[in-house]
Scaffold this active site. Structure first.
Site, mmCIF file in Angstrom:
data_model
loop_
_atom_site.group_PDB
_atom_site.id
_atom_site.type_symbol
_atom_site.label_atom_id
_atom_site.label_comp_id
_atom_site.label_asym_id
_atom_site.label_seq_id
_atom_site.Cartn_x
_atom_site.Cartn_y
_atom_site.Cartn_z
ATOM 1 N N HIS A 27 -10.154 -5.344 -3.890
ATOM 2 C CA HIS A 27 -8.850 -5.340 -3.069
ATOM 3 C C HIS A 27 -8.949 -5.823 -1.702
ATOM 4 O O HIS A 27 -9.839 -5.229 -1.040
ATOM 5 C CB HIS A 27 -7.948 -3.980 -3.213
ATOM 6 N N ASP A 68 0.794 -1.170 0.101
ATOM 7 C CA ASP A 68 -0.076 -0.150 -0.266
ATOM 8 C C ASP A 68 0.914 1.176 0.168
ATOM 9 O O ASP A 68 1.803 1.120 0.912
ATOM 10 C CB ASP A 68 -0.841 0.012 1.183
ATOM 11 N N ILE A 69 0.641 2.389 -0.557
ATOM 12 C CA ILE A 69 1.327 3.399 -0.679
ATOM 13 C C ILE A 69 1.196 4.482 0.533
ATOM 14 O O ILE A 69 2.252 5.280 0.800
ATOM 15 C CB ILE A 69 0.781 4.325 -1.899
ATOM 16 N N HIS A 114 -7.153 -5.895 1.794
ATOM 17 C CA HIS A 114 -5.707 -5.367 2.493
ATOM 18 C C HIS A 114 -5.312 -6.472 3.455
ATOM 19 O O HIS A 114 -6.048 -7.163 4.105
ATOM 20 C CB HIS A 114 -6.393 -4.410 3.445
ATOM 21 N N ASN A 152 -12.842 -3.302 1.929
ATOM 22 C CA ASN A 152 -13.983 -2.327 1.831
ATOM 23 C C ASN A 152 -14.916 -2.560 0.524
ATOM 24 O O ASN A 152 -14.333 -2.427 -0.407
ATOM 25 C CB ASN A 152 -13.448 -0.953 1.995
ATOM 26 N N VAL A 165 -11.260 2.665 -3.927
ATOM 27 C CA VAL A 165 -10.898 2.569 -5.184
ATOM 28 C C VAL A 165 -11.713 1.287 -5.769
ATOM 29 O O VAL A 165 -11.850 0.176 -4.961
ATOM 30 C CB VAL A 165 -9.429 1.804 -5.086
HETATM 31 P P1 5GP Z 1 -9.919 1.500 0.446
HETATM 32 O O1 5GP Z 1 -10.237 2.739 1.236
HETATM 33 O O2 5GP Z 1 -10.412 1.405 -1.147
HETATM 34 O O3 5GP Z 1 -10.298 0.346 0.841
HETATM 35 O O4 5GP Z 1 -8.360 1.555 0.123
HETATM 36 C C1 5GP Z 1 -7.717 1.740 -0.961
HETATM 37 C C2 5GP Z 1 -6.259 1.622 -0.626
HETATM 38 O O5 5GP Z 1 -5.374 2.062 -2.049
HETATM 39 C C3 5GP Z 1 -5.636 2.751 0.411
HETATM 40 O O6 5GP Z 1 -5.167 2.019 1.447
HETATM 41 C C4 5GP Z 1 -4.711 3.615 -0.209
HETATM 42 O O7 5GP Z 1 -3.599 3.990 0.372
HETATM 43 C C5 5GP Z 1 -4.223 2.679 -1.456
HETATM 44 N N1 5GP Z 1 -3.825 3.433 -2.817
HETATM 45 C C6 5GP Z 1 -4.225 4.441 -3.337
HETATM 46 N N2 5GP Z 1 -3.612 4.858 -4.386
HETATM 47 C C7 5GP Z 1 -2.611 3.741 -4.304
HETATM 48 C C8 5GP Z 1 -1.367 3.661 -5.291
HETATM 49 O O8 5GP Z 1 -1.360 4.420 -6.386
HETATM 50 N N3 5GP Z 1 -0.459 2.812 -5.028
HETATM 51 C C9 5GP Z 1 -0.713 1.861 -4.034
HETATM 52 N N4 5GP Z 1 0.292 1.004 -4.149
HETATM 53 N N5 5GP Z 1 -1.800 2.099 -3.129
HETATM 54 C C10 5GP Z 1 -2.517 3.018 -3.333
#
Ligand code: 5GP
Length: 122
Positions: free
Chosen positions: A104, A33-34, A106, A91, A100
Site C-alpha cells: 500500500h 485510511d481508517i 499512503h 512501509n 498490513v
Molecule cells: P502500515 O503501517 O502497514 O504502513 O499502514 C497500515 C494502514 O492501514 C494504517 O494507516 C491503518 O490505519 C490502515 N488500516 C488498517 N486497517 C484498516 C481498515 O480496516 N480499513 C482502512 N481503511 N484502513 C485500515
C-alpha cells in the site's frame, strides 16, 4: 514478510470488509485510511497479492505497474493534494513497521507534514 491472503486489505478487496472508496480500476483500489494522520490520508493498493513494493515491481505485469502508478497520481489529484503538496509513503517490512502485508502507498496531504523520517536513536 510473507503474503497472508487473510490480511485486512485482501479482505477489503474481496468485499468482506467495507472501505470508503476513492478510486478503482482493473488493477488498483484506493480508499481513505481508517485512522487518518492528516486531512488527506488515502491508501492505494494493487489488486494483486503483492506484499511490498519490491515484490510488486519484480512480479507485476506492465499493465498492473501502469495502472497502479497512474492510480496514485489520480488519487492525489482527485483529493486536491496536488495543489499544496503531498507525501507518498510505503512501509515495507520490519524496519519500516509495515502492519498490513499487502502493498500500500499512503498519500498524506492537507497539512504541513514535517521532514522525512525519525532520526536514528543513539
Ligand atoms: P502500515 O503501517 O502497514 O504502513 O499502514 C497500515 C494502514 O492501514 C494504517 O494507516 C491503518 O490505519 C490502515 N488500516 C488498517 N486497517 C484498516 C481498515 O480496516 N480499513 C482502512 N481503511 N484502513 C485500515
Amino acid at each position: 514478510m510473507a503474503y497472508d491472503p487473510n490480511n485486512i486489505f485482501a479482505r477489503i478487496l474481496r468485499g468482506e470488509i467495507p472501505c470508503k472508496k476513492i478510486h478503482e480500476d482493473d488493477h488498483a483500489l484506493a480508499f481513505h485510511d481508517i485512522n487518518p494522520q492528516a486531512k488527506v490520508h488515502a491508501l492505494v493498493i494493487p489488486k494483486g497479492a503483492y506484499v511490498s513494493f519490491d515484490d510488486f515491481s519484480a512480479k507485476a505485469s506492465d499493465a498492473e505497474l501502469a495502472d497502479y502508478t497512474r492510480a496514485v497520481g489520480q488519487v492525489a489529484r482527485q483529493l486536491g493534494a496536488d495543489q499544496d503538496g503531498y507525501r507518498l509513503l510505503s512501509n515495507c517490512g520490519v524496519n519500516a513497521n509495515q502492519d498490513v502485508p499487502h502493498l500500500h502507498i499512503h498519500i498524506f496531504g492537507g497539512r504541513r507534514l514535517g521532514r522525512m523520517i525519525d532520526k536514528p536513536s543513539a
